[in-house]
Design a protein around this motif. Structure first.
Motif, PDB file in Angstrom:
ATOM      1  N   ARG A 239      15.209 -27.117  32.868  1.00  0.00           N
ATOM      2  CA  ARG A 239      14.365 -26.162  33.596  1.00  0.00           C
ATOM      3  C   ARG A 239      14.970 -25.830  34.958  1.00  0.00           C
ATOM      4  N   LEU A 240      15.432 -26.850  35.674  1.00  0.00           N
ATOM      5  CA  LEU A 240      16.016 -26.610  36.988  1.00  0.00           C
ATOM      6  C   LEU A 240      17.395 -25.978  36.890  1.00  0.00           C
ATOM      7  N   LYS A 241      18.100 -26.269  35.814  1.00  0.00           N
ATOM      8  CA  LYS A 241      19.393 -25.605  35.611  1.00  0.00           C
ATOM      9  C   LYS A 241      19.209 -24.106  35.448  1.00  0.00           C
ATOM     10  N   ARG A 242      18.190 -23.715  34.711  1.00  0.00           N
ATOM     11  CA  ARG A 242      17.931 -22.288  34.526  1.00  0.00           C
ATOM     12  C   ARG A 242      17.603 -21.611  35.848  1.00  0.00           C
ATOM     13  N   ILE A 243      16.851 -22.303  36.686  1.00  0.00           N
ATOM     14  CA  ILE A 243      16.512 -21.736  37.994  1.00  0.00           C
ATOM     15  C   ILE A 243      17.755 -21.626  38.866  1.00  0.00           C
ATOM     16  N   ARG A 244      18.580 -22.674  38.853  1.00  0.00           N
ATOM     17  CA  ARG A 244      19.799 -22.644  39.669  1.00  0.00           C
ATOM     18  C   ARG A 244      20.734 -21.539  39.212  1.00  0.00           C
ATOM     19  N   ASP A 245      20.740 -21.236  37.948  1.00  0.00           N
ATOM     20  CA  ASP A 245      21.619 -20.182  37.420  1.00  0.00           C
ATOM     21  C   ASP A 245      21.124 -18.782  37.762  1.00  0.00           C
ATOM     22  N   ASN A 246      19.881 -18.671  38.184  1.00  0.00           N
ATOM     23  CA  ASN A 246      19.332 -17.347  38.493  1.00  0.00           C
ATOM     24  C   ASN A 246      18.401 -17.459  39.701  1.00  0.00           C
ATOM     25  N   MET A 247      18.991 -17.836  40.834  1.00  0.00           N
ATOM     26  CA  MET A 247      18.208 -18.133  42.028  1.00  0.00           C
ATOM     27  C   MET A 247      17.429 -16.916  42.539  1.00  0.00           C
ATOM     28  N   GLU A 248      18.024 -15.751  42.422  1.00  0.00           N
ATOM     29  CA  GLU A 248      17.359 -14.555  42.930  1.00  0.00           C
ATOM     30  C   GLU A 248      16.065 -14.285  42.178  1.00  0.00           C
ATOM     31  N   LYS A 249      16.094 -14.466  40.865  1.00  0.00           N
ATOM     32  CA  LYS A 249      14.901 -14.245  40.056  1.00  0.00           C
ATOM     33  C   LYS A 249      13.769 -15.154  40.496  1.00  0.00           C
ATOM     34  N   TYR A 250      14.097 -16.394  40.876  1.00  0.00           N
ATOM     35  CA  TYR A 250      13.091 -17.379  41.243  1.00  0.00           C
ATOM     36  C   TYR A 250      12.884 -17.468  42.758  1.00  0.00           C
ATOM     37  N   ARG A 251      13.358 -16.459  43.490  1.00  0.00           N
ATOM     38  CA  ARG A 251      13.114 -16.311  44.929  1.00  0.00           C
ATOM     39  C   ARG A 251      13.728 -17.452  45.746  1.00  0.00           C
ATOM     40  N   TRP A 252      14.879 -17.878  45.369  1.00  0.00           N
ATOM     41  CA  TRP A 252      15.678 -18.838  46.140  1.00  0.00           C
ATOM     42  C   TRP A 252      14.876 -20.091  46.519  1.00  0.00           C
ATOM     43  N   PRO A 253      14.342 -20.806  45.554  1.00  0.00           N
ATOM     44  CA  PRO A 253      13.559 -22.013  45.867  1.00  0.00           C
ATOM     45  C   PRO A 253      14.433 -23.109  46.481  1.00  0.00           C
ATOM     46  N   ASN A 254      13.801 -23.993  47.201  1.00  0.00           N
ATOM     47  CA  ASN A 254      14.529 -25.092  47.841  1.00  0.00           C
ATOM     48  C   ASN A 254      13.843 -26.412  47.493  1.00  0.00           C
ATOM     49  N   PHE A 255      14.061 -26.860  46.265  1.00  0.00           N
ATOM     50  CA  PHE A 255      13.400 -28.061  45.764  1.00  0.00           C
ATOM     51  C   PHE A 255      13.945 -29.338  46.404  1.00  0.00           C
ATOM     52  N   TYR A 256      13.167 -30.408  46.271  1.00  0.00           N
ATOM     53  CA  TYR A 256      13.578 -31.752  46.696  1.00  0.00           C
ATOM     54  C   TYR A 256      14.091 -31.775  48.134  1.00  0.00           C
ATOM     55  N   ARG A 257      13.375 -31.106  49.005  1.00  0.00           N
ATOM     56  CA  ARG A 257      13.751 -31.046  50.418  1.00  0.00           C
ATOM     57  C   ARG A 257      13.514 -32.402  51.074  1.00  0.00           C
ATOM     58  N   ARG A 258      14.509 -32.896  51.782  1.00  0.00           N
ATOM     59  CA  ARG A 258      14.375 -34.152  52.537  1.00  0.00           C
ATOM     60  C   ARG A 258      14.691 -33.840  54.002  1.00  0.00           C
ATOM     61  N   PHE A 259      13.666 -33.807  54.841  1.00  0.00           N
ATOM     62  CA  PHE A 259      13.875 -33.478  56.243  1.00  0.00           C
ATOM     63  C   PHE A 259      14.651 -34.572  56.963  1.00  0.00           C
TER      64      PHE A 259
END
Length: 393
Positions: A239-259
């Motif tokens: 699922r995350l691979k598909r998002i990474r392959d098409n970041m624009e479609k998914y509005r450039w998400p930034n998962f697993y953010r560690r401040f």
């Protein structure tokens, strides 16, 4: 200066665990009536603040309170939140604001404070936008309405949390003039200063949300200050691979953010999803504990969360109004109840001067004062609205 009663009175609707109420309590107000439907939140409220009336606001008898000073309403926000379902007024919870208007109409408090998510600004109704309709209803009851989009970090909360605040002043009460208080500056709000010194025996510090093994595994690849961009593609689920392959479609998400430890935390939400929110500890391979997110929400360490599960505690903390934010506004409101005028720190904007729905309302901008008989970009008049009549006289 007016003679202020020893303890100004407060009625709190949808009080949750008491974040909004706590700031007023710390300023010497008397919360004479509070209500919520969530049992875990009620248990916590009783532990820390006092009596709470359990139940659905729709089914309760309105209390008879004379000379009420302040009405607080944090009506449910999930229907308006970007993190929620965004069904707005089309969901039952999205119509609970009408009961706030009903209570205001009957009890005539001197001051009304409403807090909600940024999505309230864009929530539409059949005739326009919800927030202007609420403002018009308050205006028709002879309240002067101020609202703005604020960042809680500007008021001493160690968290970038954007919220809409509405403060309405009863013109018949003849109290001081209100303006949004000055932001608090020169305050150290980093994660390192907020959560790195918590003693192990602090209440709720041993409570940590259990994650599935895959989430912990993926999070272990993320360094301090990183995100899912640091996770090798080959270990990502499909699922995350598909998002990474098409970041624009998914509005450039930034998962697993560690401040980073020298950053200010992001918004603590009730959902507390480790994938979608920056809830990972900066240097440890885990998410924040319940006490750590309470610190980020600015709750004092002696405020004990009594939910019947760890998940319930996370949810109520995420849903709460940060007490430090509440404290600043409670202090300012106490001044106007004495008859003092709050300083206007910058030019205000009037609602008629902006094209609501087109002109962005930005954080840190001038507060907005609602003026009557105005039109939005679609030429929808917000005069003679019927919000009050739909819930009965």
């Amino acid at each position: 200066m007016k003679q202020l009663k020893q303890k100004p009175t407060v009625l709190s609707m949808f009080c949750g665990c008491g974040g909004l109420d706590l700031g007023f309590h710390q300023n010497g107000y008397d919360v004479v009536w509070a209500n919520d439907i969530n049992e875990d939140a009620c248990l916590t409220y009783e532990q820390n603040l006092g009596t709470v009336v359990r139940g659905n606001i729709e089914d309760l008898e309105m209390p008879n309170i004379e000379d009420l000073d302040v009405l607080l309403s944090g009506f449910p926000c999930q229907s308006f939140s970007n993190a929620g379902n965004r069904k707005g007024i089309n969901e039952k919870r999205g119509n609970l604001y009408k009961f706030t208007l009903k209570y205001i109409k009957e009890l005539r408090p001197k001051v009304v404070v409403m807090e909600n998510v940024r999505g309230l600004l864009s929530t539409k109704t059949e005739s326009g936008y919800l927030l202007p309709e609420i403002c018009e209803s308050l205006s028709s009851l002879n309240y002067e309405v101020h609202f703005n989009l604020i960042n809680a970090s500007h008021y001493g909360v160690p968290q970038n949390r954007l919220r809409v605040l509405v403060v309405a002043i009863n013109k018949d009460a003849q109290i001081g003039n209100f303006h949004f208080p000055e932001p608090i500056r020169d305050t150290e709000l980093t994660l390192e200063k907020t959560i790195f010194d918590i003693p192990e025996d602090t209440p709720n510090q041993d409570e940590i949300l259990r994650l599935n093994p895959q989430a912990i595994y993926l999070g272990s690849f993320v360094p301090e200050g990183g995100s899912w961009k640091d996770i090798p593609t080959e270990v990502l689920p499909d699922r995350l691979k598909r998002i990474r392959d098409n970041m624009e479609k998914y509005r450039w998400p930034n998962f697993y953010r560690r401040f980073r430890r020298d950053e200010v935390a992001g918004t603590i939400t009730a959902a507390f999803k480790p994938e979608n929110a920056g809830v990972w500890h900066p240097v440890e391979n885990r998410v924040f504990t319940a006490r750590e997110i309470a610190r980020i929400q600015s709750f004092p360490d002696d405020f004990i969360f009594c939910g019947r599960s760890v998940k319930a505690n996370y949810e109520m903390i995420g849903n709460a109004v940060p007490p430090k934010l509440s404290y600043v506004f409670a202090k300012s409101i106490k001044e106007i109840l004495k008859g003092e005028n709050l300083p206007q720190r910058e030019p205000v904007r009037y609602f008629s001067q902006i094209k609501y729905g087109t002109t962005p309302i930005k954080v840190g901008g001038p507060e907005i004062i609602f003026d009557k008989n105005v039109q939005n970009e679609e030429h929808v008049e917000y005069e003679q609205l019927d919000l009050l009549s739909v819930i009965g006289e």
